[in-house]
Write an enzyme that holds these catalytic residues in place. Sequence first.
Site, PDB file in Angstrom:
ATOM      1  CB  ALA A  39      -0.959   0.004   1.190  1.00  0.00           C
ATOM      2  CG  HIS A  41       2.300   6.339   1.461  1.00  0.00           C
ATOM      3  ND1 HIS A  41       3.440   6.867   2.018  1.00  0.00           N
ATOM      4  CD2 HIS A  41       1.765   5.545   2.420  1.00  0.00           C
ATOM      5  CE1 HIS A  41       3.578   6.455   3.252  1.00  0.00           C
ATOM      6  NE2 HIS A  41       2.581   5.631   3.527  1.00  0.00           N
ATOM      7  CG  HIS A  44       5.927   3.097   1.676  1.00  0.00           C
ATOM      8  ND1 HIS A  44       4.584   3.384   1.691  1.00  0.00           N
ATOM      9  CD2 HIS A  44       6.177   2.366   2.785  1.00  0.00           C
ATOM     10  CE1 HIS A  44       4.044   2.841   2.760  1.00  0.00           C
ATOM     11  NE2 HIS A  44       4.972   2.225   3.452  1.00  0.00           N
ATOM     12  CD  GLN A 161      11.966   9.833  13.269  1.00  0.00           C
ATOM     13  OE1 GLN A 161      12.737   8.887  13.115  1.00  0.00           O
ATOM     14  NE2 GLN A 161      11.597  10.257  14.468  1.00  0.00           N
ATOM     15  CG  ASP A 163       5.268   4.095  11.532  1.00  0.00           C
ATOM     16  OD1 ASP A 163       4.169   4.356  12.032  1.00  0.00           O
ATOM     17  OD2 ASP A 163       5.411   3.793  10.336  1.00  0.00           O
ATOM     18  CB  SER A 198      -0.585   7.568   6.863  1.00  0.00           C
ATOM     19  OG  SER A 198      -1.243   6.422   7.361  1.00  0.00           O
TER      20      SER A 198
HETATM   21  O1  PAF Z   1       6.374   0.142   9.016  1.00  0.00           O
HETATM   22  C1  PAF Z   1       5.903  -0.866   8.465  1.00  0.00           C
HETATM   23  O2  PAF Z   1       5.408  -0.811   7.330  1.00  0.00           O
HETATM   24  C2  PAF Z   1       5.930  -2.194   9.201  1.00  0.00           C
HETATM   25  O3  PAF Z   1       5.717  -2.033  10.569  1.00  0.00           O
HETATM   26  C3  PAF Z   1       7.219  -2.987   8.952  1.00  0.00           C
HETATM   27  C4  PAF Z   1       8.441  -2.269   9.484  1.00  0.00           C
HETATM   28  C5  PAF Z   1       7.393  -3.231   7.453  1.00  0.00           C
HETATM   29  C6  PAF Z   1       7.124  -4.351   9.646  1.00  0.00           C
HETATM   30  O4  PAF Z   1       6.034  -5.091   9.183  1.00  0.00           O
END
Ligand code: PAF
Length: 296
Positions: A39, A41, A44, A161, A163, A198
């Site tokens: 998913a 965005h 990423h 960051q 998370d 997100s």
């Molecule tokens: O941040 C995420 O997308 C997930 O928590 C991770 C680090 C890929 C672990 O599943």
Amino acid sequence: MNHPRLATTPAELSKAITELLEATGKDRPALGLVPTMGALHQGHAALAQAARADNDVVVASIFVNPLQFDDPDDLARYPRTLEADLALLGEAGVDIVFAPAEETMYPGGAPLVRVSSGDLGNRFEGAFRPGHFDGVLTVVAKLLHCAQPAVPAEYRAYFGQKDAQQVALIRRMVADLNFPVQVFPVPIVRAEDGLAESSRNVFLGPEQRKDALVLSQALFQLQERAAAGRPLDLPAAVELITSRGGVELDYFEVVDPLTLAALPAGPSDTLSGPALALVAARVGSIRLIDNAELSG
Ligand code: PAF
């Protein structure tokens, strides 16, 4: 655009990594890993681009990890967009995508032995999502093992960051358990209106999206006060959020960036070192988190 090689088992992944690292002809090439749950965005894309800029070979993983969902509905609802994800990763120059099936990652079902996130994993997000961080650390440990270079190489892993608690915990796991990898946090990517990117944003209706902006506005307010050397006055920033109809605040705190221990942030407290403001709230049924670094 790059067409990443697809690996679905740890053996295929390891073979692909070795081939590409050897093909560099370098004594000690660098491998970057970008773990994701798909998913994807722009947040990423920034992770993949950071890994691309620093490394000879870049791997991204796509695996929706059931261990980190405490709510089965949340797991079922999680968007699965493999084709679009592969296109985004190809665009960002990723070489290999590791997309294992659930049975491949957890062949005997849910694992008996897991990584414990300790006290740090029970606070903030952990208090609202019991077991979440044990699930995250367990899968991240497995992914780091799966992509571990089998030939001499630098090994780096990239996490968003946004998370912040996840990043703090992964850093502790890597340090506490001697994982031979360097962890790189990548700054939050925000839409033009300030909303942090997100995977959950797609669930926000237009009015909810406007409501959600109060989170970044409150964080920016704290950042401005910190930068100007003025008292942080966290209660005023809390008030900005709680006075917004449609938004239910879960927590809003100013903490130490590494330990996440609470720091004084009242109407007369000024910043005495680097700090992080962490916020989480529900907009309708959508739970959003955000954070900002504070510095004087
Ligand atoms: O941040 C995420 O997308 C997930 O928590 C991770 C680090 C890929 C672990 O599943």
